[in-house]
Write a protein that holds these residues in place. Structure first.
Motif, PDB file in Angstrom:
ATOM      1  N   SER A  14       3.241 -42.686  12.756  1.00 22.43           N
ATOM      2  CA  SER A  14       4.203 -41.796  12.524  1.00 22.43           C
ATOM      3  C   SER A  14       4.496 -41.243  11.317  1.00 22.43           C
ATOM      4  CB  SER A  14       5.577 -42.217  13.314  1.00 22.43           C
ATOM      5  OG  SER A  14       6.102 -43.175  12.717  1.00 22.43           O
ATOM      6  N   ALA A  15       4.092 -41.951  10.359  1.00 18.43           N
ATOM      7  CA  ALA A  15       4.312 -41.785   8.739  1.00 18.43           C
ATOM      8  C   ALA A  15       3.284 -40.844   8.331  1.00 18.43           C
ATOM      9  CB  ALA A  15       4.650 -42.997   7.965  1.00 18.43           C
ATOM     10  N   VAL A  17       0.580 -38.603   6.800  1.00 21.70           N
ATOM     11  CA  VAL A  17       0.696 -37.157   6.348  1.00 21.70           C
ATOM     12  C   VAL A  17      -0.561 -36.379   6.906  1.00 21.70           C
ATOM     13  CG1 VAL A  17       0.635 -35.494   4.239  1.00 21.70           C
ATOM     14  CG2 VAL A  17       1.803 -37.808   4.110  1.00 21.70           C
ATOM     15  N   PRO A 254      12.819 -34.321   3.127  1.00 25.17           N
ATOM     16  CA  PRO A 254      12.201 -35.592   2.797  1.00 25.17           C
ATOM     17  C   PRO A 254      11.173 -35.699   1.734  1.00 25.17           C
ATOM     18  CG  PRO A 254      11.028 -34.207   4.688  1.00 25.17           C
ATOM     19  CD  PRO A 254      12.377 -33.457   4.145  1.00 25.17           C
ATOM     20  N   ASP A 275       7.384 -22.661   6.366  1.00 28.49           N
ATOM     21  CA  ASP A 275       7.087 -23.884   5.887  1.00 28.49           C
ATOM     22  C   ASP A 275       7.487 -23.805   4.450  1.00 28.49           C
ATOM     23  OD1 ASP A 275       5.466 -25.066   8.057  1.00 28.49           O
ATOM     24  OD2 ASP A 275       4.234 -23.317   7.633  1.00 28.49           O
ATOM     25  N   PHE A 287       5.428 -29.079   2.785  1.00 32.90           N
ATOM     26  CA  PHE A 287       6.246 -29.602   3.851  1.00 32.90           C
ATOM     27  C   PHE A 287       5.924 -28.611   5.007  1.00 32.90           C
ATOM     28  CE2 PHE A 287       8.002 -30.967   0.053  1.00 32.90           C
ATOM     29  CZ  PHE A 287       8.129 -32.415   0.291  1.00 32.90           C
ATOM     30  N   ALA A 290       7.986 -28.848  11.230  1.00 28.67           N
ATOM     31  CA  ALA A 290       7.484 -29.404  12.275  1.00 28.67           C
ATOM     32  C   ALA A 290       7.666 -28.856  13.844  1.00 28.67           C
ATOM     33  CB  ALA A 290       7.624 -30.863  12.349  1.00 28.67           C
ATOM     34  N   ARG A 295      12.726 -28.761  10.712  1.00 27.68           N
ATOM     35  CA  ARG A 295      12.775 -30.345  10.780  1.00 27.68           C
ATOM     36  C   ARG A 295      11.311 -30.320   9.796  1.00 27.68           C
ATOM     37  NH1 ARG A 295       9.775 -34.492  12.737  1.00 27.68           N
ATOM     38  NH2 ARG A 295       9.450 -33.019  14.856  1.00 27.68           N
ATOM     39  N   GLU A 297       8.309 -31.905   7.417  1.00 22.31           N
ATOM     40  CA  GLU A 297       7.575 -33.402   7.398  1.00 22.31           C
ATOM     41  C   GLU A 297       6.526 -33.035   6.056  1.00 22.31           C
ATOM     42  OE1 GLU A 297       5.750 -33.953  10.926  1.00 22.31           O
ATOM     43  OE2 GLU A 297       7.494 -34.779  12.102  1.00 22.31           O
TER      44      GLU A 297
END
Length: 425
Positions: A14-15, A17, A254, A275, A287, A290, A295, A297
């Protein structure tokens, strides 16, 4: 212990990239040879030939306060002289006129505002051209230490200034009926409709010490209202989401917050969601939006020390490039290889004024909103959609206009009150 091992694998996945697909094209476009000291840049049609050129601030005291790079298409870019007296440039902006006419270039700095044929004395940290809080027509807005000043673009006739006592004004971001003022002391200020009220905004509304902050505006959640990203050099970046009552609610982003500089909201993969790019001390961090609701990421980075970011179609393929300029003044240009569909609009108001035009596009049941801040084309990512259900424009004059049946992968010219035209392939 087997369940714990599986859980750790899921956390690692899940982490992970998932990076955007981008190609650096600086050398291909003939921009690798330019390294002009300064931070700011903007794209505008400086010579009226239909191609977007680059205007760069030049901080060398004995030079012109701005440098112009003419877009010669397949022959790359060429530096051309501007009719400006020598001075130190910290920011640049341009007022685009009617089609076929050159944009009017401005450079601001600690000793004045510079333009063809004259100067306006003062300490001006930043300049912007657009429609916002102090008048219905496009104005030239200048950030001075004591507050916001505004002038008519053509004759520089002054408008009523806005005092920002205790702020030490460093910059301004124009929104349709309000403005965000970046202060060197304390929190940034939100200037309401008509220039009537100043209220703190950003970093949760808390005060801070001397800093440099940058703002980006865009509808990140599809509700039709502009949200804000603040990137300041003394605090982690924040997303300021607009609430139904018009206020902003701050959320963390983040990122590790290293040496933050400029911010840019743009559709990196042409899926219809905005984005984010953040210029940092040693890279540009990307980023992904998402969920289409803001949100964000992590989605990779460009290993370039950037101070300023801009979006423009430099090669004429109707897809925008992203331009990053370092504090030393060199340029880097990136193009997306995303497969998503796209649409490009070139607006032309009846008097040449397009700043402030509101555009709403509906495709596949999804709505996207854009506001024409100054000059330049508007770009929409459409994902797998092949046609646009509806396009609505509200012009600065207040006149509304509708269009239907536009096709993905095309570029269109929209003149106020006239049928939509397909630009040359």
């Amino acid at each position: 212990m087997r369940w714990l091992w599986i859980l750790c694998l899921a956390c690692s996945a899940s982490a992970q990239v998932v990076s955007f697909e981008w190609t650096e094209r600086t050398a291909e476009l003939g921009l690798a040879a330019f390294a002009i000291p300064g931070r700011a840049l903007t794209a505008a049609d400086l010579d009226g030939d239909g191609d977007f050129d680059l205007l760069l601030a030049d901080r060398r005291p004995a030079s012109s306060p701005a440098a112009a790079l003419k877009n010669r298409g397949s022959q790359g870019f060429q530096q051309v002289a501007l009719d400006l007296v020598p001075g130190v440039g910290t920011d640049v902006c341009a007022a685009q006129g009617p089609p076929g006419r050159p944009a009017r270039a401005f450079a601001s700095g600690p000793f004045g505002l510079y333009f063809a044929g004259g100067t306006l004395r003062g300490d001006f940290r930043a300049c912007e051209v657009g429609v916002s809080v102090l008048g219905p027509e496009p104005l030239l807005y200048l950030a001075a230490p004591e507050g916001l000043r505004a002038y008519a673009v053509e004759d520089l006739e002054p408008r009523e200034p806005v005092s920002a006592a205790g702020c030490d004004l460093r910059g301004v971001l124009l929104l349709p009926d309000e403005a965000i003022l970046t202060c060197g002391q304390g929190a940034s200020q939100r200037l309401g409709p008509g220039g009537r009220a100043l209220t703190p905004v950003g970093t949760g509304g808390r005060a801070s010490g001397s800093r440099r902050a940058a703002w980006a505006a865009g509808d990140i959640d599809g509700d039709g209202d502009a949200d804000l990203v603040e990137s300041a050099n003394d605090a982690p970046p924040t997303l300021n989401r607009r609430a139904p009552d018009g206020s902003f609610v701050a959320e963390p982003l983040p990122t590790d917050g290293r040496g933050l500089g400029d911010a840019l909201l743009f559709d990196a993969d042409f899926d219809g969601d905005l984005d984010l790019a953040l210029a940092q001390r040693d890279r540009v961090a990307l980023f992904r939006n998402a969920d289409g609701r803001g949100r964000f990421e992590p989605a990779g980075a460009w290993e370039v020390a950037a101070a300023a970011l801009a979006e423009a179609d430099l090669d004429g393929d109707r897809r925008p490039e992203i331009i990053a300029r370092s504090a030393e003044g060199d340029l880097h240009v990136y193009s997306s290889r995303a497969p998503g569909g796209f649409l490009t609009l070139r607006l032309e108001g009846w008097d040449g004024a397009t700043a402030g035009a509101a555009v709403t596009l509906v495709a596949g049941g999804r709505r996207q909103s854009r506001r024409q801040a100054g000059s330049g084309d508007l770009h929409f990512g459409l994902g797998a959609e092949t046609t646009v259900d509806q396009l609505r424009i509200v012009w600065p004059s207040g006149r509304g206009q509708l269009a239907q049946g536009l096709r993905t992968g095309k570029a269109y010219r929209v003149r106020e009150g006239a049928p939509v035209e397909l630009l040359e392939e």
